[in-house]
Enzyme design. Structure first.
Site, PDB file in Angstrom:
ATOM      1  N   GLY A  14       0.848  -1.204   0.000  1.00 27.66           N
ATOM      2  CA  GLY A  14       0.000   0.000   0.000  1.00 27.66           C
ATOM      3  C   GLY A  14       0.875   1.243   0.000  1.00 27.66           C
ATOM      4  N   GLY A 114       5.206  -7.284   3.863  1.00 30.07           N
ATOM      5  CA  GLY A 114       4.947  -8.132   2.693  1.00 30.07           C
ATOM      6  C   GLY A 114       6.051  -7.965   1.649  1.00 30.07           C
ATOM      7  N   THR A 115       6.355  -6.717   1.331  1.00 31.33           N
ATOM      8  CA  THR A 115       7.392  -6.418   0.330  1.00 31.33           C
ATOM      9  C   THR A 115       8.762  -6.909   0.809  1.00 31.33           C
ATOM     10  OG1 THR A 115       6.153  -4.479  -0.346  1.00 31.33           O
ATOM     11  CG2 THR A 115       8.479  -4.512  -0.970  1.00 31.33           C
ATOM     12  N   ASP A 137       0.889   1.968   8.961  1.00 23.87           N
ATOM     13  CA  ASP A 137       0.502   1.204  10.159  1.00 23.87           C
ATOM     14  C   ASP A 137       1.550   1.221  11.273  1.00 23.87           C
ATOM     15  OD1 ASP A 137      -1.789   0.524   8.821  1.00 23.87           O
ATOM     16  OD2 ASP A 137      -1.053  -1.430   8.162  1.00 23.87           O
ATOM     17  N   ARG A 172     -23.920  14.441  19.869  1.00 19.29           N
ATOM     18  CA  ARG A 172     -23.834  13.134  19.234  1.00 19.29           C
ATOM     19  C   ARG A 172     -22.604  12.335  19.659  1.00 19.29           C
ATOM     20  NH1 ARG A 172     -25.568  14.643  13.202  1.00 19.29           N
ATOM     21  NH2 ARG A 172     -27.668  13.805  13.396  1.00 19.29           N
ATOM     22  N   GLU A 232      -9.515  -0.426  12.385  1.00 23.81           N
ATOM     23  CA  GLU A 232     -10.345  -1.308  11.547  1.00 23.81           C
ATOM     24  C   GLU A 232     -10.286  -2.775  11.984  1.00 23.81           C
ATOM     25  OE1 GLU A 232      -7.096  -1.099   7.925  1.00 23.81           O
ATOM     26  OE2 GLU A 232      -9.096  -1.748   7.427  1.00 23.81           O
ATOM     27  N   ARG A 272     -23.294   8.610  14.988  1.00 21.43           N
ATOM     28  CA  ARG A 272     -22.932   8.536  13.569  1.00 21.43           C
ATOM     29  C   ARG A 272     -21.559   7.869  13.445  1.00 21.43           C
ATOM     30  NH1 ARG A 272     -27.470   9.694  13.318  1.00 21.43           N
ATOM     31  NH2 ARG A 272     -28.495  11.371  12.164  1.00 21.43           N
ATOM     32  N   GLN A 280      -6.306   8.363   4.725  1.00 20.55           N
ATOM     33  CA  GLN A 280      -5.112   8.361   5.587  1.00 20.55           C
ATOM     34  C   GLN A 280      -3.834   8.039   4.834  1.00 20.55           C
ATOM     35  OE1 GLN A 280      -6.563   6.134   9.439  1.00 20.55           O
ATOM     36  NE2 GLN A 280      -7.875   5.723   7.706  1.00 20.55           N
TER      37      GLN A 280
HETATM   38  O1  F6P Z   1      -0.988  -1.664   5.289  1.00 18.13           O
HETATM   39  C1  F6P Z   1      -1.443  -0.412   4.976  1.00 18.13           C
HETATM   40  C2  F6P Z   1      -2.947  -0.392   4.861  1.00 18.13           C
HETATM   41  O2  F6P Z   1      -3.346   0.913   4.579  1.00 18.13           O
HETATM   42  C3  F6P Z   1      -3.717  -0.931   6.064  1.00 18.13           C
HETATM   43  O3  F6P Z   1      -3.803  -0.023   7.139  1.00 18.13           O
HETATM   44  C4  F6P Z   1      -5.040  -1.265   5.461  1.00 18.13           C
HETATM   45  O4  F6P Z   1      -5.698  -2.230   6.226  1.00 18.13           O
HETATM   46  C5  F6P Z   1      -4.660  -1.787   4.117  1.00 18.13           C
HETATM   47  O5  F6P Z   1      -3.395  -1.212   3.798  1.00 18.13           O
HETATM   48  C6  F6P Z   1      -5.637  -1.467   3.021  1.00 18.13           C
HETATM   49  O6  F6P Z   1      -5.209  -2.072   1.833  1.00 18.13           O
HETATM   50  P1  F6P Z   1      -5.852  -1.796   0.399  1.00 18.13           P
HETATM   51  O7  F6P Z   1      -5.177  -0.589  -0.154  1.00 18.13           O
HETATM   52  O8  F6P Z   1      -5.549  -3.019  -0.365  1.00 18.13           O
HETATM   53  O9  F6P Z   1      -7.315  -1.551   0.598  1.00 18.13           O
END
Ligand code: F6P
Length: 354
Positions: A14, A114-115, A137, A172, A232, A272, A280
């Site tokens: 990402g 990952g990379t 992250d 709210r 998330e 809400r 982000q």
């Molecule tokens: O690892 C970075 C990140 O932005 C995470 O925070 C998020 O869960 C994920 O990538 C989202 O990935 P994608 O761009 O595939 O939706």
């Protein structure tokens, strides 16, 4: 005098703000040694397809304050397992072949775990690799900070600041979801900086009723609004969110939507929810990320100069150091529930729903 070299650089996973600062710093530093830098498009896929570009002076002009990556990126490509129709094929040998036929001497891989895991596998196949840790992250364990994190926290905090007045005006509860599938760094930092009342992170499973109690405490002291920040990947400690008022909530319903509904039904307040999502990952990098990205990019080239390969640059004690690439990818850096930042949040009266 340093031997002339041709360095490849790619950005994988990402995207995040600060990638261009790394690329620019690597190119400028390499140019200082009279070396050439070849940009590889869309992560490792560019080495598989031989999709490259020479990073001349004009290519890096004006990119420092720009988010994203001029090289493109993907989090869908692992050359060791390429999806072709219904089949999965190992095309890593092709990548190694292309690396050599392009006349490259070393490869800088800018990316998250990952990379860097893929980079390490190529290091085992003889490609001299230097990793640069990236991700909003902040979950790479070998470094104190990854670039991109500061900008993401800034964006999330700014959003929370903007939600405050509307939450207060309408008495709210605002439930704000930030990124962080497996770690809660963004939620923790933006939650503290934005004055949240509850922060829910994957590392501390939450009881939704405790979150409701935290909300009610706010209304009891006549601060008639509340902000709940949710990573998330936050984890409910029980199944209370699976069924709301006798009605099964489909498990596909996003967590934030279930939290929002539950708080509304339990407390009777107007609630809400909003998901900040990829916002982000965008925007101009903060000064911190520009500096950190530049330091990483320059340090990566210095490691190549010194013949130190299969390492990753990292920030430790405020200094840029290098660490073994394999050690760097072994584990994720999660939030320690006992760390002082979590304790500080608790001291400020922020609930983690535990
Ligand atoms: O690892 C970075 C990140 O932005 C995470 O925070 C998020 O869960 C994920 O990538 C989202 O990935 P994608 O761009 O595939 O939706």
């Amino acid at each position: 005098m340093v031997d002339k070299k041709r360095i490849g650089i790619l950005t994988g996973g990402g995207d995040c703000p600060g990638l261009n600062a790394v690329i620019r710093a690597a190119v400028k530093t390499a140019r200082g040694y009279g070396w050439e830098v070849i940009g590889i498009r869309n992560g490792f896929d560019g080495l598989r397809r031989v999709d490259t570009m020479r990073l001349s002076r004009s290519k890096i002009k004006g990119i420092l304050p720009i988010g994203g990556t001029i090289l493109g990126s993907t989090n869908q490509m692992d050359p060791f397992a390429v999806r072709l129709g219904g089949d999965v094929e190992d095309q890593s040998d092709l990548v190694v072949e292309n690396f050599h036929s392009e006349g490259l001497d070393a490869l800088i891989t800018v990316g998250g775990d990952g990379t860097q895991t893929i980079a390490w596998k190529f290091a085992q196949k003889g490609i001299p690799v230097i990793g640069v840790p990236k991700t909003i992250d902040n979950d790479v364990s070998a470094t104190e900070v990854t670039f991109g994190f500061d900008t993401a926290v800034e964006t999330a905090t700014d959003a929370i600041d903007k939600l405050h007045p509307t939450a207060e005006s309408h008495q709210r509860v605002m439930v704000v979801e930030v990124m962080g599938r497996t770690v809660g760094w963004i939620a923790l930092h933006a939650g503290i900086a934005g004055g949240a009342d509850a922060i829910l992170i994957p590392e501390i499973p939450f009881d939704i009723d405790k979150v409701c109690e935290a909300v009610e405490r706010r209304y009891e002291i006549e601060r008639n609004f509340a902000i709940v920040v949710v990573a998330e990947g936050a984890k409910p400690a029980n199944d209370k969110l699976d069924e709301i008022h006798g009605e099964k909530t489909a498990m596909q319903t996003p967590l934030t939507a279930r939290i929002t509904k539950y708080i509304a039904e339990k407390t009777g307040h107007s609630v809400r929810g909003m998901v900040l999502g990829h916002l982000q990952r965008g925007g101009s990098p903060t000064t911190y990320d520009r500096v950190l990205g530049s330091r990483y990019g320059a340090a990566a080239v210095r490691l190549i100069r010194d013949g130190e390969f299969n390492r990753m640059v990292a920030l430790r004690g405020g200094q840029i150091v290098s660490v073994d690439l394999h050690d760097a990818i072994e584990q994720l850096k999660t939030v320690d529930p006992a760390c002082d930042t979590v304790q500080t949040a608790r001291d400020l009266g922020i609930s983690f729903g535990d």
